[in-house]
Design an enzyme around this catalytic site. Structure first.
Site, mmCIF file in Angstrom:
data_model
loop_
_atom_site.group_PDB
_atom_site.id
_atom_site.type_symbol
_atom_site.label_atom_id
_atom_site.label_comp_id
_atom_site.label_asym_id
_atom_site.label_seq_id
_atom_site.Cartn_x
_atom_site.Cartn_y
_atom_site.Cartn_z
ATOM 1 C CG ASP A 99 -0.318 -0.198 2.472
ATOM 2 O OD1 ASP A 99 1.122 -0.285 2.453
ATOM 3 O OD2 ASP A 99 -1.115 -0.079 3.429
ATOM 4 C CG ASP A 102 6.470 5.937 6.478
ATOM 5 O OD1 ASP A 102 6.393 7.167 5.997
ATOM 6 O OD2 ASP A 102 6.433 5.821 7.613
#
Ligand code: IMP
Ligand code: MG
Length: 177
Positions: A99, A102
């Site tokens: 998804d 980071d």
């Protein structure tokens, strides 16, 4: 807009359009091959469901469940494999579907572990990327959108397991973190 959000970053139509073009980019790379798409759960289930229908190549699916966050908005840096792959990837063309990238710790850990299993190729597709937050040496091969350093939810992404079913990507307002 959902009352716990402060802004919408990408609406449903914008995400749907980008998922289609990403599908075409992936198809072009895997022409004549049968890749194994591995969804990193839980966050990728919404994206993978849409992405796979934008692909025409002959693909198979598997899932990896990892947990790295607990109920916070910062990566712990410690990645736990909750459920490993159910197939042997030796000699296979494997595409991990994530998804969001980071810090990159999660994907870096997964890639190092999977490389040891001798796949024919190993690539990463992430729908969202926060390059300004990167701390591990990892880059995705396919990126949907680059986003600023904000904590986002919706389209599969959660905060403390909530908000995954919001159909667009929004920024969680500070009152709800
Ligand atoms: P990383 O290890 O720091 O790259 O984190 C990767 C995982 O953290 C992703 O697969 C997401 O599940 C989660 N994550 C990172 N940033 C966000 C965010 O802004 N919203 C929701 N989940 C996030
Ligand atoms: Mg998550």
């Amino acid at each position: 807009m959902h009352p716990h959000l402060s802004e919408i970053l990408f609406d449903q139509q914008t995400i749907a359009a980008r998922v289609q073009t990403l599908g075409a980019e992936i198809d072009a790379v895997y022409q004549g091959k049968s890749p194994l798409l591995v969804g990193i759960l839980k966050g990728s289930f919404v994206f993978l469901a849409d992405l796979c229908r934008a692909l025409t190549c002959d693909c198979r699916f598997d899932f990896l469940i990892v947990s790295s966050y607990g109920d916070r908005t910062e990566s712990s840096g410690i990645v736990k494999i909750v459920k490993d792959l159910s197939v042997n990837i030796e000699g296979k063309d494997v595409l991990f579907v994530e998804d969001i990238l980071d810090s990159g710790f999660t994907m870096r850990y997964i890639m190092e572990m999977m490389q040891l299993r001798n796949p024919a190729s190993l690539r990463v597709c992430t729908l969202f990327d926060k390059p300004s937050r990167r701390r591990a040496d990892i880059q995705a091969d396919f990126i949907g959108f680059e986003i600023p350093d904000k904590f986002v939810v919706g389209y599969g992404l959660d905060y403390a397991q909530k908000y995954r079913n919001i159909p667009y990507l929004g920024v969680l307002s500070p009152d709800h973190v």
